[in-house]
Design a protein around this motif. Structure first.
Motif, short mmCIF file in Angstrom:
data_model
loop_
_atom_site.label_atom_id
_atom_site.label_comp_id
_atom_site.label_asym_id
_atom_site.label_seq_id
_atom_site.Cartn_x
_atom_site.Cartn_y
_atom_site.Cartn_z
N LEU A 159 0.82 -1.21 0.00
CA LEU A 159 0.00 0.00 0.00
C LEU A 159 0.86 1.26 0.00
CD1 LEU A 159 -3.02 -0.55 2.42
CD2 LEU A 159 -3.08 -0.07 -0.03
N VAL A 160 1.93 1.26 0.79
CA VAL A 160 2.80 2.44 0.86
C VAL A 160 3.45 2.71 -0.49
CG1 VAL A 160 4.96 3.33 1.83
CG2 VAL A 160 3.24 2.32 3.34
N ALA A 161 3.86 1.65 -1.19
CA ALA A 161 4.47 1.84 -2.51
C ALA A 161 3.49 2.50 -3.47
CB ALA A 161 4.94 0.49 -3.07
N HIS A 162 2.25 2.08 -3.43
CA HIS A 162 1.24 2.70 -4.30
C HIS A 162 0.94 4.13 -3.84
CE1 HIS A 162 0.12 -0.58 -6.99
NE2 HIS A 162 0.22 -1.41 -5.95
N THR A 163 0.98 4.37 -2.53
CA THR A 163 0.74 5.72 -2.02
C THR A 163 1.84 6.67 -2.48
OG1 THR A 163 -0.36 4.80 -0.06
CG2 THR A 163 0.39 7.09 0.07
N GLU A 164 3.08 6.18 -2.48
CA GLU A 164 4.19 7.01 -2.97
C GLU A 164 3.95 7.43 -4.41
OE1 GLU A 164 6.52 8.19 -1.22
OE2 GLU A 164 7.12 6.80 0.37
N ALA A 165 3.47 6.49 -5.24
CA ALA A 165 3.21 6.80 -6.65
C ALA A 165 2.09 7.83 -6.78
CB ALA A 165 2.85 5.52 -7.40
N VAL A 166 1.06 7.70 -5.95
CA VAL A 166 -0.05 8.67 -6.00
C VAL A 166 0.43 10.05 -5.57
CG1 VAL A 166 -2.26 9.30 -4.94
CG2 VAL A 166 -1.84 6.94 -5.65
N LEU A 167 1.21 10.12 -4.50
CA LEU A 167 1.70 11.41 -4.01
C LEU A 167 2.65 12.06 -5.02
CD1 LEU A 167 2.27 10.60 -0.24
CD2 LEU A 167 0.37 11.84 -1.28
#
Length: 306
Positions: free
Chosen positions: A65-73
């Motif tokens: 989830l954090v990896a995807h959050t980094e991409a979104v941010l």
């Protein structure tokens, strides 16, 4: 659809390490952070945190989830940069972290240049060593960091950060007056001649200290480190008054003539790399581009004076 705010809290926990640190950074109560993360677990339907002693760590699913959050941010930062590029004037706040010698030698001129060209841009500067400022950049506490890399001591390069070289800063052996010898001394001979002298170095755990200790050990001695500080102006003062030997960079002189005797270091150990670092996706932002341009101009002016 997962809640972005809660995803950001999970990301903050990864970078800051504890619920208390997340709460302090975001001005929340720790119980509120814990409650939000529990709600995120319910949304996702899997366990995201597991206890380790008195702390918690992210599960494998949380890391995904954090990896995807980094991409979104990162994408959102690119959107912010696009909006800023569409405006005719730079506004808002730019948060910079710089280590001491760069702060003294380059930051004031950079601020002059930014003030003249972008008077409505508010610049906030914090003096902080790269060991602390780079993790803080990843945690979004800063927008741009000035960092350094010593010879033979490459820094980790996280994929989410982008570096841009600024200048090569000369490194020298600085001799206390009592140890001043012939200027023609071989670099290794000059270094070994200080084996019995007191030294001032940066604290243990810093890149500069690791580099300095390695250099002395390669010369065949263990330095007598009696003074430890990240303040290179204190390093200089201790050398000037004959209390210690030191390794000093060119930036400490701020373009002025040296006030102590200097000797060359062995080949391959004579410069450190100074560079700016931003988060990936942030580099197109006009404020970042303006700041990097100002730092490049300040570095050119410093090199000309030196």
């Amino acid at each position: 659809m997962f809640d972005l705010h809660r995803l950001r809290l999970l990301r903050e926990l990864k970078h800051r390490g504890t619920l208390a640190a997340v709460a302090e950074a975001l001005s929340y109560a720790p119980s509120s952070v814990s409650q939000q993360l529990s709600q995120l677990e319910a949304e996702v339907g899997v366990r995201l945190l597991e206890p380790v002693g008195r702390r918690v760590r992210l599960t494998e699913q949380a890391e995904i989830l954090v990896a995807h959050t980094e991409a979104v941010l990162e994408r959102l930062e690119r959107a912010e940069a696009d909006i800023a590029s569409s405006l005719t004037d730079l506004t808002g706040t730019l948060r910079i972290a710089s280590f001491q010698t760069a702060a003294l030698a380059l930051v004031p001129t950079t601020l002059d240049l930014l003030r003249d060209r972008h008077p409505h841009l508010r610049v906030h500067v914090t003096q902080r060593e790269p060991e602390r400022s780079l993790p803080a950049l990843q945690a979004r506490d800063f927008d741009l960091v000035l960092a350094e890399e010593y010879p033979g001591n490459p820094n980790p390069r996280p994929a989410e950060l982008e570096q841009e070289d600024l200048l090569d800063d000369g490194l020298h052996l600085a001799l206390p007056e009592a140890a001043d010898g012939p200027d023609t001394a071989h670099p290794m001979t000059a270094l070994r001649s200080l084996a019995d002298h007191p030294w001032v170095m940066e604290p243990e755990g810093t890149t500069a200290r690791h580099w300095a200790m390695t250099l002395c050990r390669n010369a065949g001695f263990e330095p007598d480190v009696r003074f430890e500080t990240t303040d290179l102006l204190l390093h200089l003062r201790l050398v000037e008054q004959g209390h210690a030997a030191a390794f000093l960079p060119d930036l400490v002189w701020r373009g002025q003539p040296p006030t102590v005797a200097l000797r060359k270091l062995p080949p391959g150990q004579r410069t450190r790399r100074v560079f700016t670092v931003v988060r990936r996706g942030r580099s197109p932002h006009p404020a970042i581009q303006a700041c990097r341009d100002a730092f490049n101009r300040a570095a050119a002016l410093h090199s000309h004076r030196a």
